[in-house]
Design a protein around this motif. Sequence first.
Motif, PDB file in Angstrom:
ATOM      1  N   SER A 172      11.935   9.751   8.551  1.00  0.00           N
ATOM      2  CA  SER A 172      10.541   9.609   8.122  1.00  0.00           C
ATOM      3  C   SER A 172       9.848   8.634   9.064  1.00  0.00           C
ATOM      4  CB  SER A 172      10.475   9.088   6.686  1.00  0.00           C
ATOM      5  OG  SER A 172      11.019   7.787   6.614  1.00  0.00           O
ATOM      6  N   ASP A 173       8.534   8.723   9.150  1.00  0.00           N
ATOM      7  CA  ASP A 173       7.838   7.846  10.100  1.00  0.00           C
ATOM      8  C   ASP A 173       7.836   6.382   9.661  1.00  0.00           C
ATOM      9  OD1 ASP A 173       6.102   8.536   8.052  1.00  0.00           O
ATOM     10  OD2 ASP A 173       4.403   9.034   9.358  1.00  0.00           O
ATOM     11  N   GLY A 174       7.876   6.147   8.343  1.00  0.00           N
ATOM     12  CA  GLY A 174       7.934   4.758   7.873  1.00  0.00           C
ATOM     13  C   GLY A 174       9.127   4.018   8.448  1.00  0.00           C
ATOM     14  N   ALA A 204       2.251  10.130   8.341  1.00  0.00           N
ATOM     15  CA  ALA A 204       1.317   9.008   8.460  1.00  0.00           C
ATOM     16  C   ALA A 204       1.100   8.219   7.173  1.00  0.00           C
ATOM     17  CB  ALA A 204      -0.027   9.485   9.021  1.00  0.00           C
ATOM     18  N   GLN A 205       2.012   8.417   6.214  1.00  0.00           N
ATOM     19  CA  GLN A 205       1.881   7.651   4.962  1.00  0.00           C
ATOM     20  C   GLN A 205       3.165   6.876   4.677  1.00  0.00           C
ATOM     21  OE1 GLN A 205       1.561  10.559   1.763  1.00  0.00           O
ATOM     22  NE2 GLN A 205       3.778  10.763   1.651  1.00  0.00           N
ATOM     23  N   GLN A 206       3.062   5.869   3.840  1.00  0.00           N
ATOM     24  CA  GLN A 206       4.228   5.166   3.309  1.00  0.00           C
ATOM     25  C   GLN A 206       3.888   4.749   1.883  1.00  0.00           C
ATOM     26  OE1 GLN A 206       3.347   1.753   6.513  1.00  0.00           O
ATOM     27  NE2 GLN A 206       5.132   1.307   5.300  1.00  0.00           N
ATOM     28  N   CYS A 207       4.727   3.933   1.245  1.00  0.00           N
ATOM     29  CA  CYS A 207       4.515   3.638  -0.185  1.00  0.00           C
ATOM     30  C   CYS A 207       3.114   3.095  -0.449  1.00  0.00           C
ATOM     31  CB  CYS A 207       5.528   2.620  -0.689  1.00  0.00           C
ATOM     32  SG  CYS A 207       7.222   3.185  -0.627  1.00  0.00           S
ATOM     33  N   LEU A 277       0.049   8.888  -1.641  1.00  0.00           N
ATOM     34  CA  LEU A 277       0.764  10.081  -2.099  1.00  0.00           C
ATOM     35  C   LEU A 277       2.277   9.923  -2.105  1.00  0.00           C
ATOM     36  CD1 LEU A 277      -1.074  13.125  -0.469  1.00  0.00           C
ATOM     37  CD2 LEU A 277      -0.761  12.668  -2.897  1.00  0.00           C
ATOM     38  N   HIS A 278       2.749   8.744  -1.782  1.00  0.00           N
ATOM     39  CA  HIS A 278       4.203   8.568  -1.626  1.00  0.00           C
ATOM     40  C   HIS A 278       4.951   9.065  -2.865  1.00  0.00           C
ATOM     41  CE1 HIS A 278       8.075   6.803  -0.661  1.00  0.00           C
ATOM     42  NE2 HIS A 278       8.085   6.276  -1.858  1.00  0.00           N
ATOM     43  N   TYR A 279       4.440   8.707  -4.025  1.00  0.00           N
ATOM     44  CA  TYR A 279       5.041   9.199  -5.265  1.00  0.00           C
ATOM     45  C   TYR A 279       3.902   9.676  -6.152  1.00  0.00           C
ATOM     46  CZ  TYR A 279       8.138   9.715  -9.203  1.00  0.00           C
ATOM     47  OH  TYR A 279       8.880  10.248 -10.222  1.00  0.00           O
TER      48      TYR A 279
ATOM     49  N   ALA B  28       6.219  -5.966   1.573  1.00  0.00           N
ATOM     50  CA  ALA B  28       6.939  -5.110   2.526  1.00  0.00           C
ATOM     51  C   ALA B  28       6.880  -3.654   2.062  1.00  0.00           C
ATOM     52  CB  ALA B  28       8.373  -5.592   2.681  1.00  0.00           C
ATOM     53  N   ASP B  29       5.665  -3.156   1.869  1.00  0.00           N
ATOM     54  CA  ASP B  29       5.447  -1.752   1.508  1.00  0.00           C
ATOM     55  C   ASP B  29       5.996  -1.384   0.132  1.00  0.00           C
ATOM     56  OD1 ASP B  29       4.401   0.807   1.935  1.00  0.00           O
ATOM     57  OD2 ASP B  29       6.284   1.563   2.728  1.00  0.00           O
ATOM     58  N   LEU B  30       6.108  -2.358  -0.774  1.00  0.00           N
ATOM     59  CA  LEU B  30       6.433  -2.021  -2.166  1.00  0.00           C
ATOM     60  C   LEU B  30       5.438  -2.748  -3.066  1.00  0.00           C
ATOM     61  CD1 LEU B  30      10.333  -2.049  -2.030  1.00  0.00           C
ATOM     62  CD2 LEU B  30       8.862  -0.079  -2.470  1.00  0.00           C
TER      63      LEU B  30
HETATM   64  C1  LIG Z   1      15.095  -1.154   3.924  1.00  0.00           C
HETATM   65  C2  LIG Z   1      14.176  -0.566   2.908  1.00  0.00           C
HETATM   66  N1  LIG Z   1      13.041  -1.215   2.588  1.00  0.00           N
HETATM   67  C3  LIG Z   1      12.217  -0.721   1.645  1.00  0.00           C
HETATM   68  C4  LIG Z   1      12.514   0.443   0.993  1.00  0.00           C
HETATM   69  C5  LIG Z   1      11.615   0.987  -0.095  1.00  0.00           C
HETATM   70  N2  LIG Z   1      10.940   2.204   0.402  1.00  0.00           N
HETATM   71  C6  LIG Z   1      11.345   3.441   0.065  1.00  0.00           C
HETATM   72  S1  LIG Z   1      10.502   4.641   0.891  1.00  0.00           S
HETATM   73  C7  LIG Z   1       9.573   3.479   1.717  1.00  0.00           C
HETATM   74  C8  LIG Z   1       8.573   3.843   2.781  1.00  0.00           C
HETATM   75  C9  LIG Z   1       8.044   5.179   2.665  1.00  0.00           C
HETATM   76  O1  LIG Z   1       7.509   5.612   3.883  1.00  0.00           O
HETATM   77  P1  LIG Z   1       8.129   6.868   4.612  1.00  0.00           P
HETATM   78  O2  LIG Z   1       9.567   6.575   4.828  1.00  0.00           O
HETATM   79  O3  LIG Z   1       7.326   7.204   5.786  1.00  0.00           O
HETATM   80  O4  LIG Z   1       8.085   8.023   3.532  1.00  0.00           O
HETATM   81  P2  LIG Z   1       6.885   8.841   2.861  1.00  0.00           P
HETATM   82  O5  LIG Z   1       5.957   7.884   2.178  1.00  0.00           O
HETATM   83  O6  LIG Z   1       6.215   9.621   3.905  1.00  0.00           O
HETATM   84  O7  LIG Z   1       7.615   9.668   1.882  1.00  0.00           O
HETATM   85  C10 LIG Z   1       9.903   2.198   1.294  1.00  0.00           C
HETATM   86  C11 LIG Z   1       9.245   0.969   1.757  1.00  0.00           C
HETATM   87  C12 LIG Z   1      13.712   1.095   1.344  1.00  0.00           C
HETATM   88  N3  LIG Z   1      14.105   2.222   0.722  1.00  0.00           N
HETATM   89  N4  LIG Z   1      14.519   0.587   2.288  1.00  0.00           N
END
Ligand SMILES: Cc1ncc(C[n+]2csc(CCOP(=O)(O)OP(=O)(O)O)c2C)c(N)n1
Lengths: 308, 334
Positions: A172-174, A204-207, A277-279, B28-30
């Motif tokens: 995934s891009d994240g 181009a999206q993340q949580c 849109l992540h979840y 951190a993105d949560l």
């Molecule tokens: C090391 C780590 N940090 C934080 C998380 C929590 N987490 C799960 S998915 C995600 C990011 C989502 O972005 P992406 O991987 O691009 O997926 P998308 O939103 O496109 O499904 C995060 C921060 C994790 N699983 N692992």
Amino acid sequence: MDNAKSTGDVALGIRRRVFEHSIRNNGGYMSQACSAAEQLAWLYNEELRLGEPTLPMIPKPFGGVPSAGNTDYQTGAGYNGPAEPQYDRLFIAPAHYALVAYATLIEVGRMAPEGLEMFNKDGSSVEMIGAEHSPGMEMHNGTLGIGLSTGAGLAWGRRRKGEPGRVWVFMSDGEVQEGQVWEAVQAAAYHAIDNLYAIMDVNAQQCDGAMESVMDARDIRAKFEAFGARCVEIDGHDLEALRQAAREPHPGKPLIILAHTVPYRGMSFLKRRFPRLHYVRFQSEEERADMNGAIAEELGIPPVDYAH
Amino acid sequence: MVEMVTRPYAGAFEAYALAHPEVLCLSADLTSSCEIDGFRDRHPEQFVSLGMAEQNMMSFAGGLGLAGFRPFLHTFGVFLYRRPYDQLIASVAYPRRKVRLMGFLPGVTTPGGMTHQAIEDISVMRSIPNMTILETGDATEVESICAAADSIDGPVYCRVLRGSVPRLFDSPIEVGRMRELSAGSDVLVVTAGVATEEALRARGALKAAGVSIRHLHINTVKPFDERPLLDHIASVKHGVITLENHVTEGGIGSLVAEIMADHGVGKRLIRLGLKDTYAHGGSRPYLMRHYGLDASALVAGVERLLGRIFGVTEADLDAVRVDAVHSSAKAEAL
Ligand SMILES: Cc1ncc(C[n+]2csc(CCOP(=O)(O)OP(=O)(O)O)c2C)c(N)n1
């Protein structure tokens, strides 16, 4: 395995299954089906060389974590066939794409539809965050950013043993925000690991929302190239482009395909939620009903009959 | 019925941070999963988005500490010590930065499986010099965790509950002070975090079985005041049972064992928790039962200690609280 369905049909089937599952279960990783359906459909239906599944069509219950005493322990890799030298291997690096990966296994005849009914049920091996013992998984990748390194190590080892099978990592891009991804590319380039292939769902999206608003990763292709990979950018919904990308010569380098995608592709209703849109969880029963009607129509199926 | 509080951290953090401008909110993105999405939207100047890059966030926080800020780091507990462990030691713990590590979804309170479950965090943190460890067991403790953490002159790791959280206590955390929840004379039960709620579920059944329980709830794991614990151990006849949402190596059970051994206390100790095993994904009540962290595991532990079988069934215990897979109290099904 023979391709009973066209890859386009597999992709449509993935979206339908993830949509139905999410409506029924009051939410789910729907946008990942929208963005990644073609990539996983193409991998499983065309590109990967895999043997017949070695595990039962209906997944066995959770059989315990690895330990010295758990002698029957198995990963879920057998759904991708046996680990023989001639066959490819696939890691799903972002483990929250598991729902989409399970739907793919069903569409290509590697798991029974009942498998999806077990999703996130207590005592089941079909876990929400794909675990090592979940169908189609060989590694615990729920901690993001580690998949490519493991893939590189496996690929190095397979090359040393003279195995013709390739190693593919779905990313995934994240993940590129994690430093380890860059260490992985650096090492793969340094060791000229060209039996390593990655395909990244660049949606181009993340949580938290749009990646550029959370932590801008900038030009991922230029960075991968600078770190020593061969990298091609394509429209990740274009099957012909996917086929072409995999043919890109990359002697002495890993090949990374950046598949640019739209996380509401095929489910246009979701666009109103973009980029959060992540979840997808429904904000109200009304929204759930609206979504059910609109997306079912777009996917060409009757609305889901769910329990209220 | 116990009162349930929705997203207690959200309001508590916002109030605390606004009153203390040197506090920064790192994420951190949560962000929604850690209940700071409202804070981000209302107070962007005090919010620092660092993306999914925990190693960088840890050392970055060390730098902020050097600049005189007190950063509160928000992510799942597991991502605060497994990935960025080296950074935690070198950038934060050694120089004693005032960095507040807010670890959500402790132990098996997440269905995300091994990669999401912080089951050895207390053990790891206890062994780090200069580290303070706090753990919340109810909504009141969550509401007071920011002030408690920020009172520490050095780094602190907190296990924070989120979503729909029961209110068990009516007074805030006092750092270093355990709560005495019952003052019986047969068996001493020591719990922390969600294990306390489990022990309370068994209270009626154990009373009916004629066992007099002395129950302590720990919210400050490190530093730990030994004296009151030793007094409590001295005032029970049969021995001590610890119950924790953590592996039994290095957590509350080990802490109690070390103190008993150091002081030559010759009483029995039964340590309940994850027994040298990883866990898998599933709902909280299911996992707590599967791995022996729940009220019935405690009853079995008391039976073992006393060498008696009470014939307690699930029906004799207070009802298990089952969280909805989806609720407005949490961002994902995680
Ligand atoms: C090391 C780590 N940090 C934080 C998380 C929590 N987490 C799960 S998915 C995600 C990011 C989502 O972005 P992406 O991987 O691009 O997926 P998308 O939103 O496109 O499904 C995060 C921060 C994790 N699983 N692992």
